[in-house]
Design an enzyme around this catalytic site. Structure first.
Site, PDB file in Angstrom:
ATOM      1  N   LYS A   1      -6.287  -0.688  -3.147  1.00  0.00           N
ATOM      2  CA  LYS A   1      -7.225  -0.983  -2.048  1.00  0.00           C
ATOM      3  C   LYS A   1      -8.574  -1.537  -2.515  1.00  0.00           C
ATOM      4  O   LYS A   1      -9.193  -2.312  -1.800  1.00  0.00           O
ATOM      5  CB  LYS A   1      -7.451   0.264  -1.191  1.00  0.00           C
ATOM      6  CG  LYS A   1      -6.228   0.627  -0.367  1.00  0.00           C
ATOM      7  CD  LYS A   1      -6.497   1.814   0.530  1.00  0.00           C
ATOM      8  CE  LYS A   1      -5.227   2.233   1.246  1.00  0.00           C
ATOM      9  NZ  LYS A   1      -5.452   3.345   2.164  1.00  0.00           N
TER      10      LYS A   1
ATOM     11  N   ASP B   1      -8.288   1.786   7.968  1.00  0.00           N
ATOM     12  CA  ASP B   1      -8.139   3.236   7.734  1.00  0.00           C
ATOM     13  C   ASP B   1      -9.157   4.032   8.550  1.00  0.00           C
ATOM     14  O   ASP B   1      -8.851   5.098   9.082  1.00  0.00           O
ATOM     15  CB  ASP B   1      -8.331   3.558   6.249  1.00  0.00           C
ATOM     16  CG  ASP B   1      -7.126   3.158   5.406  1.00  0.00           C
ATOM     17  OD1 ASP B   1      -6.011   3.100   5.948  1.00  0.00           O
ATOM     18  OD2 ASP B   1      -7.312   2.900   4.203  1.00  0.00           O
TER      19      ASP B   1
END
Ligand code: ATR
Length: 278
Positions: A79, A115
């Site tokens: 990420k 997220d």
């Protein structure tokens, strides 16, 4: 007559390719959720999982670019590293410092982070966030996204982490408080608690003592395997509202699909696909 087995339609020359990049890949439920959503929305697209070791990430992005891949979900451990392969980062990916979604817009790869939306919406299923006293356990990439989301929605946020320097650095950068190790939760009044550590993942352990949990609070565990972690079980016993990590994943996946298509797939359908994919 026996029922015909249900199968996905075969890919066609026009079928768009989407994928999750992660390492290792054995436990991902993203293909189950995304393919169920594509089917429900009538999209001519297919979603695969690619196990990409860290040293192959650049090649994987170059390949995705050359092949015209429509959207990539980016998971552990890529990420943060993947940001440099994007042509552009949206405001949230930039602020969080992590990318979990790359969408092709024309010939540009645009990095985003959904997220935080997954965490915020999972908590908001049970009540508002604005004005809440929230505690985030952990100081990794997930903690950054969750802290960003909670602050953005108007909560006061304290970050606790085993390694306290990391909590302090994260809190200072994003504008939260940092007060100490995980065990100091018992000293903090809180309405919302989010576990972003890996404690409890496929193990019968909680990151915090049961006595530190508060009746009437909401407890979200980003760990989704098992479905009821020890933390969530303790939360229920303490009179708190437990929220499973499944919802965080489902709601962030819905936002990924919305970023690409502008359409929001039904959450219950993704949740059912998630359950079936165990
Ligand atoms: P992610 O990107 O999913 O957030 P990460 O960046 O590896 O993953 O962060 C993992 C988090 O889990 C960290 O906060 C880590 O604490 P440290 O910063 O002290 O390493 C926390 N963590 C992992 N194992 C732990 C354990 N056994 N006890 C307490 N915290 C743990």
């Amino acid at each position: 007559m026996p029922e015909a087995p249900t199968t996905l339609p075969l890919p066609r020359p026009t079928t768009e390719l989407c994928a999750v990049l992660l390492h290792p890949s054995a436990h991902t439920r993203s293909p189950a959720m995304h393919n169920a959503a594509f089917s429900a929305l009538g999209l001519d697209a297919v979603f695969l999982a690619f196990d990409v070791p860290p040293d192959a990430l650049g090649d994987a992005l170059a390949g995705a670019r050359a092949l015209g891949v429509r959207q990539l979900a980016i998971s552990i451990p890529h990420k943060q590293a993947v940001a440099k392969y994007c042509d552009e980062l949206d405001e949230t990916a930039h602020a969080i410092g992590a990318v979990n979604t790359i969408t092709r817009v024309g010939d540009r790869l645009v990095g985003a982070n959904t997220d935080w939306i997954g965490a915020v919406k999972a908590l908001e299923r049970e009540g508002p966030i604005e004005g809440a006293d929230a505690v985030v356990l952990g100081a990794g990439g997930t903690a950054r996204a969750v802290t960003y989301g909670l602050l953005r929605e108007g909560a006061r946020v304290t970050v606790l982490n085993r390694t306290q320097e990391k909590a302090r650095a994260l809190a200072a950068e994003l504008g939260a408080q940092a007060s100490g190790g995980l065990e100091t939760l018992s000293e903090l009044e809180h309405d919302v608690l989010v576990n972003t550590t890996s404690v409890g993942l496929r193990e019968a352990r909680s990151p915090v003592p049961a006595a530190a949990l508060r009746a009437g609070s909401r407890v979200l565990d980003a760990v989704y395997d098992p479905a009821e972690t020890i933390l969530l079980r303790d939360a229920r016993a303490a009179g708190a509202t437990p929220i499973g990590g499944k919802w965080m994943l489902v709601l962030q996946a819905m936002e990924q699909i919305r970023l690409w298509t502008g359409k929001t797939p039904p959450g219950e359908l993704l949740a059912a696909a998630f359950d079936r994919a165990t």
